[in-house]
Design a protein around this motif. Structure first.
Motif, PDB file in Angstrom:
ATOM      1  N   UNK A   1       5.820   1.213   6.768  1.00  0.00           N
ATOM      2  CA  UNK A   1       5.432   2.413   7.513  1.00  0.00           C
ATOM      3  C   UNK A   1       6.388   3.565   7.268  1.00  0.00           C
ATOM      4  N   UNK A   2       7.631   3.294   6.928  1.00  0.00           N
ATOM      5  CA  UNK A   2       8.565   4.382   6.608  1.00  0.00           C
ATOM      6  C   UNK A   2       8.183   5.032   5.279  1.00  0.00           C
ATOM      7  N   UNK A   3       7.930   4.228   4.248  1.00  0.00           N
ATOM      8  CA  UNK A   3       7.556   4.766   2.935  1.00  0.00           C
ATOM      9  C   UNK A   3       6.188   5.461   3.017  1.00  0.00           C
ATOM     10  N   UNK A   4       5.272   4.904   3.779  1.00  0.00           N
ATOM     11  CA  UNK A   4       3.963   5.538   3.964  1.00  0.00           C
ATOM     12  C   UNK A   4       4.070   6.862   4.710  1.00  0.00           C
TER      13      UNK A   4
ATOM     14  N   UNK B   1       9.639  -7.702  10.852  1.00  0.00           N
ATOM     15  CA  UNK B   1       9.511  -8.002   9.426  1.00  0.00           C
ATOM     16  C   UNK B   1       9.953  -6.776   8.626  1.00  0.00           C
ATOM     17  N   UNK B   2      10.891  -6.935   7.709  1.00  0.00           N
ATOM     18  CA  UNK B   2      11.412  -5.789   6.943  1.00  0.00           C
ATOM     19  C   UNK B   2      10.335  -5.125   6.114  1.00  0.00           C
ATOM     20  N   UNK B   3       9.336  -5.889   5.665  1.00  0.00           N
ATOM     21  CA  UNK B   3       8.287  -5.277   4.851  1.00  0.00           C
ATOM     22  C   UNK B   3       7.411  -4.347   5.689  1.00  0.00           C
ATOM     23  N   UNK B   4       7.209  -4.681   6.956  1.00  0.00           N
ATOM     24  CA  UNK B   4       6.416  -3.816   7.833  1.00  0.00           C
ATOM     25  C   UNK B   4       7.154  -2.503   8.097  1.00  0.00           C
ATOM     26  N   UNK B   5       8.428  -2.607   8.406  1.00  0.00           N
ATOM     27  CA  UNK B   5       9.215  -1.404   8.672  1.00  0.00           C
ATOM     28  C   UNK B   5       9.298  -0.537   7.419  1.00  0.00           C
ATOM     29  N   UNK B   6       9.587  -1.155   6.282  1.00  0.00           N
ATOM     30  CA  UNK B   6       9.654  -0.397   5.031  1.00  0.00           C
ATOM     31  C   UNK B   6       8.297   0.210   4.693  1.00  0.00           C
TER      32      UNK B   6
ATOM     33  N   UNK C   1      -1.291   2.260   5.218  1.00  0.00           N
ATOM     34  CA  UNK C   1      -0.003   1.558   5.167  1.00  0.00           C
ATOM     35  C   UNK C   1       0.775   1.766   6.458  1.00  0.00           C
ATOM     36  N   UNK C   2       0.797   2.995   6.947  1.00  0.00           N
ATOM     37  CA  UNK C   2       1.495   3.286   8.208  1.00  0.00           C
ATOM     38  C   UNK C   2       0.835   2.531   9.359  1.00  0.00           C
ATOM     39  N   UNK C   3      -0.480   2.536   9.393  1.00  0.00           N
ATOM     40  CA  UNK C   3      -1.213   1.839  10.460  1.00  0.00           C
ATOM     41  C   UNK C   3      -0.914   0.342  10.451  1.00  0.00           C
ATOM     42  N   UNK C   4      -0.986  -0.277   9.283  1.00  0.00           N
ATOM     43  CA  UNK C   4      -0.706  -1.716   9.195  1.00  0.00           C
ATOM     44  C   UNK C   4       0.746  -2.030   9.568  1.00  0.00           C
ATOM     45  N   UNK C   5       1.676  -1.191   9.123  1.00  0.00           N
ATOM     46  CA  UNK C   5       3.078  -1.406   9.456  1.00  0.00           C
ATOM     47  C   UNK C   5       3.338  -1.289  10.947  1.00  0.00           C
TER      48      UNK C   5
ATOM     49  N   UNK D   1       0.823  -1.210   0.000  1.00  0.00           N
ATOM     50  CA  UNK D   1       0.000   0.000   0.000  1.00  0.00           C
ATOM     51  C   UNK D   1       0.858   1.260   0.000  1.00  0.00           C
ATOM     52  N   UNK D   2       1.984   1.219   0.692  1.00  0.00           N
ATOM     53  CA  UNK D   2       2.882   2.378   0.704  1.00  0.00           C
ATOM     54  C   UNK D   2       3.421   2.660  -0.690  1.00  0.00           C
ATOM     55  N   UNK D   3       3.813   1.605  -1.399  1.00  0.00           N
ATOM     56  CA  UNK D   3       4.274   1.797  -2.777  1.00  0.00           C
ATOM     57  C   UNK D   3       3.145   2.294  -3.672  1.00  0.00           C
ATOM     58  N   UNK D   4       1.954   1.751  -3.471  1.00  0.00           N
ATOM     59  CA  UNK D   4       0.794   2.178  -4.249  1.00  0.00           C
ATOM     60  C   UNK D   4       0.477   3.652  -4.009  1.00  0.00           C
ATOM     61  N   UNK D   5       0.686   4.127  -2.783  1.00  0.00           N
ATOM     62  CA  UNK D   5       0.394   5.535  -2.486  1.00  0.00           C
ATOM     63  C   UNK D   5       1.297   6.477  -3.266  1.00  0.00           C
ATOM     64  N   UNK D   6       2.485   6.039  -3.642  1.00  0.00           N
ATOM     65  CA  UNK D   6       3.381   6.855  -4.455  1.00  0.00           C
ATOM     66  C   UNK D   6       3.048   6.737  -5.942  1.00  0.00           C
ATOM     67  N   UNK D   7       2.518   5.598  -6.355  1.00  0.00           N
ATOM     68  CA  UNK D   7       2.248   5.376  -7.778  1.00  0.00           C
ATOM     69  C   UNK D   7       0.920   5.957  -8.239  1.00  0.00           C
ATOM     70  N   UNK D   8      -0.091   5.928  -7.376  1.00  0.00           N
ATOM     71  CA  UNK D   8      -1.433   6.403  -7.727  1.00  0.00           C
ATOM     72  C   UNK D   8      -1.724   7.651  -6.896  1.00  0.00           C
TER      73      UNK D   8
END
Length: 90
Positions: free
Chosen positions: A69-72, A62-67, A45-49, A27-34
């Protein structure tokens, strides 16, 4: 050496909460693309992370969770910056 529980892929982890990290990152990546609704998607994305990293389970780092919420959070900061610039007339 035995397989540590932390090294299991998400699909092999117990419970639905194991997917919070990958969902957050996606979702964090999607927020930058759309651009439509990106602050809302970034907030989710931040909430889930943060939910993923705040749990008691052994997979909390989990690296995906940290990434996620940081990207979000970066998307939220960028959106706030653009809003402030628009309101101040820049």
């Amino acid at each position: 050496m035995h397989d540590l529980p932390r090294s299991r892929p998400v699909k092999d982890r117990p419970g639905k909460a194991a997917w919070f990290g990958p969902l957050s990152f996606g979702l964090a990546l999607l927020s930058w693309l759309v651009p439509v609704g990106s602050p809302g998607v970034a907030a989710v994305a931040v909430t889930l992370g943060l939910l993923s990293t705040a749990t008691d389970r052994v997979y909390r780092l989990d690296w995906t969770a940290v990434a996620g919420w940081v990207v979000g959070a970066a998307q939220l900061a960028f959106s706030l910056l653009l809003l402030v610039m628009e309101l101040t007339g820049h």
